[in-house]
Motif scaffolding. Structure first.
Motif, PDB file in Angstrom:
ATOM      1  N   MET A 149       0.842  -1.173   0.000  1.00 40.80           N
ATOM      2  CA  MET A 149       0.000   0.000   0.000  1.00 40.80           C
ATOM      3  C   MET A 149       0.886   1.234   0.000  1.00 40.80           C
ATOM      4  O   MET A 149       1.842   1.301   0.751  1.00 40.80           O
ATOM      5  CB  MET A 149      -0.882  -0.008   1.244  1.00 40.80           C
ATOM      6  N   GLN A 150       0.527   2.168  -0.834  1.00 38.49           N
ATOM      7  CA  GLN A 150       1.244   3.428  -0.910  1.00 38.49           C
ATOM      8  C   GLN A 150       0.266   4.583  -0.731  1.00 38.49           C
ATOM      9  O   GLN A 150      -0.930   4.430  -0.960  1.00 38.49           O
ATOM     10  CB  GLN A 150       1.916   3.575  -2.277  1.00 38.49           C
ATOM     11  N   PHE A 151       0.809   5.726  -0.341  1.00 36.13           N
ATOM     12  CA  PHE A 151       0.040   6.960  -0.264  1.00 36.13           C
ATOM     13  C   PHE A 151       0.511   7.889  -1.366  1.00 36.13           C
ATOM     14  O   PHE A 151       1.702   7.932  -1.685  1.00 36.13           O
ATOM     15  CB  PHE A 151       0.292   7.697   1.061  1.00 36.13           C
ATOM     16  N   LEU A 152      -0.426   8.640  -1.918  1.00 35.23           N
ATOM     17  CA  LEU A 152      -0.101   9.777  -2.763  1.00 35.23           C
ATOM     18  C   LEU A 152      -0.698  10.990  -2.064  1.00 35.23           C
ATOM     19  O   LEU A 152      -1.922  11.129  -1.968  1.00 35.23           O
ATOM     20  CB  LEU A 152      -0.677   9.627  -4.170  1.00 35.23           C
ATOM     21  N   LEU A 153       0.177  11.831  -1.520  1.00 32.78           N
ATOM     22  CA  LEU A 153      -0.235  13.055  -0.860  1.00 32.78           C
ATOM     23  C   LEU A 153      -0.209  14.175  -1.893  1.00 32.78           C
ATOM     24  O   LEU A 153       0.814  14.396  -2.543  1.00 32.78           O
ATOM     25  CB  LEU A 153       0.730  13.372   0.296  1.00 32.78           C
ATOM     26  N   ARG A 201       4.243  18.354   5.460  1.00 34.40           N
ATOM     27  CA  ARG A 201       5.153  17.764   6.461  1.00 34.40           C
ATOM     28  C   ARG A 201       4.378  17.294   7.700  1.00 34.40           C
ATOM     29  O   ARG A 201       4.709  16.274   8.292  1.00 34.40           O
ATOM     30  CB  ARG A 201       6.234  18.759   6.839  1.00 34.40           C
ATOM     31  N   ASN A 202       3.328  18.031   8.074  1.00 33.14           N
ATOM     32  CA  ASN A 202       2.495  17.597   9.199  1.00 33.14           C
ATOM     33  C   ASN A 202       1.806  16.271   8.911  1.00 33.14           C
ATOM     34  O   ASN A 202       1.717  15.404   9.777  1.00 33.14           O
ATOM     35  CB  ASN A 202       1.447  18.663   9.536  1.00 33.14           C
ATOM     36  N   VAL A 203       1.310  16.110   7.690  1.00 34.64           N
ATOM     37  CA  VAL A 203       0.653  14.853   7.306  1.00 34.64           C
ATOM     38  C   VAL A 203       1.670  13.712   7.334  1.00 34.64           C
ATOM     39  O   VAL A 203       1.405  12.643   7.894  1.00 34.64           O
ATOM     40  CB  VAL A 203      -0.015  14.981   5.918  1.00 34.64           C
ATOM     41  N   ILE A 204       2.827  13.940   6.743  1.00 33.31           N
ATOM     42  CA  ILE A 204       3.859  12.896   6.723  1.00 33.31           C
ATOM     43  C   ILE A 204       4.296  12.549   8.143  1.00 33.31           C
ATOM     44  O   ILE A 204       4.437  11.377   8.495  1.00 33.31           O
ATOM     45  CB  ILE A 204       5.050  13.328   5.844  1.00 33.31           C
ATOM     46  N   ARG A 205       4.471  13.565   8.978  1.00 36.53           N
ATOM     47  CA  ARG A 205       4.860  13.327  10.372  1.00 36.53           C
ATOM     48  C   ARG A 205       3.786  12.507  11.098  1.00 36.53           C
ATOM     49  O   ARG A 205       4.103  11.595  11.863  1.00 36.53           O
ATOM     50  CB  ARG A 205       5.100  14.661  11.072  1.00 36.53           C
ATOM     51  N   ALA A 206       2.512  12.819  10.848  1.00 39.43           N
ATOM     52  CA  ALA A 206       1.426  12.065  11.481  1.00 39.43           C
ATOM     53  C   ALA A 206       1.438  10.611  11.025  1.00 39.43           C
ATOM     54  O   ALA A 206       1.211   9.695  11.827  1.00 39.43           O
ATOM     55  CB  ALA A 206       0.078  12.715  11.166  1.00 39.43           C
ATOM     56  N   ILE A 207       1.723  10.382   9.751  1.00 40.16           N
ATOM     57  CA  ILE A 207       1.802   9.008   9.230  1.00 40.16           C
ATOM     58  C   ILE A 207       2.956   8.271   9.907  1.00 40.16           C
ATOM     59  O   ILE A 207       2.803   7.127  10.368  1.00 40.16           O
ATOM     60  CB  ILE A 207       1.964   9.014   7.696  1.00 40.16           C
TER      61      ILE A 207
END
Length: 139
Positions: free
Chosen positions: A1-5, A14-20
């Motif tokens: 599974m991958q994410f595309l932000l 960066r906040n989204v990536i940090r939360a992940i």
């Protein structure tokens, strides 16, 4: 599974990536700064970032060059991508934007101001989701 932000704001991205990462989800994350770049990534035309199914898209609605809604329309018009799972991350409280996103079959809408605990809850849901649910492209 991958994410595309798909997010043009560096701090928000960066906040989204940090939360992940904080949720200890180690799945690959590709980051596009607008809808056009996201389409390039999906088509394998972007030089440094390629994605392949299964894939979950985390999408901002307010983007330069191609808005999030335009991106969703393009995505849903392409048979290769019309079944991708998309969640909208938005700072907009415009009910017409949220309704339009749901009309384009998004899985959910999360307000950016609530990315903290709500987003961690979403990530826990996604972690369970892809271990239980079969997603197109999953082998």
């Amino acid at each position: 599974m991958q994410f595309l932000l798909v997010e043009d704001d560096d701090l928000q991205g960066r906040n989204v990536i940090r939360a992940i990462q904080k949720a200890r989800i180690t799945n690959r994350i590709a980051w596009a700064e607008d809808g056009m770049e996201a389409i390039e990534i999906l088509n394998g035309c972007h030089p440094w970032s390629r994605v392949s199914p299964p894939l979950i898209v985390l999408l901002d609605l307010t983007l330069p060059r191609m808005s999030g809604l335009e991106f969703l329309r393009t995505l849903r018009a392409d048979p290769r991508f019309q079944s991708l799972v998309c969640f909208v991350l938005t700072g907009s409280d415009k009910s017409e934007d949220i309704a339009a996103a749901y009309d384009l079959n998004v899985a959910g809408v999360i307000e950016k101001s609530r990315v903290g605990e709500d987003f961690r809850s979403l990530l826990r849901l996604l972690e369970s989701y892809w271990t239980v649910v079969r997603i197109p492209g999953d082998h």
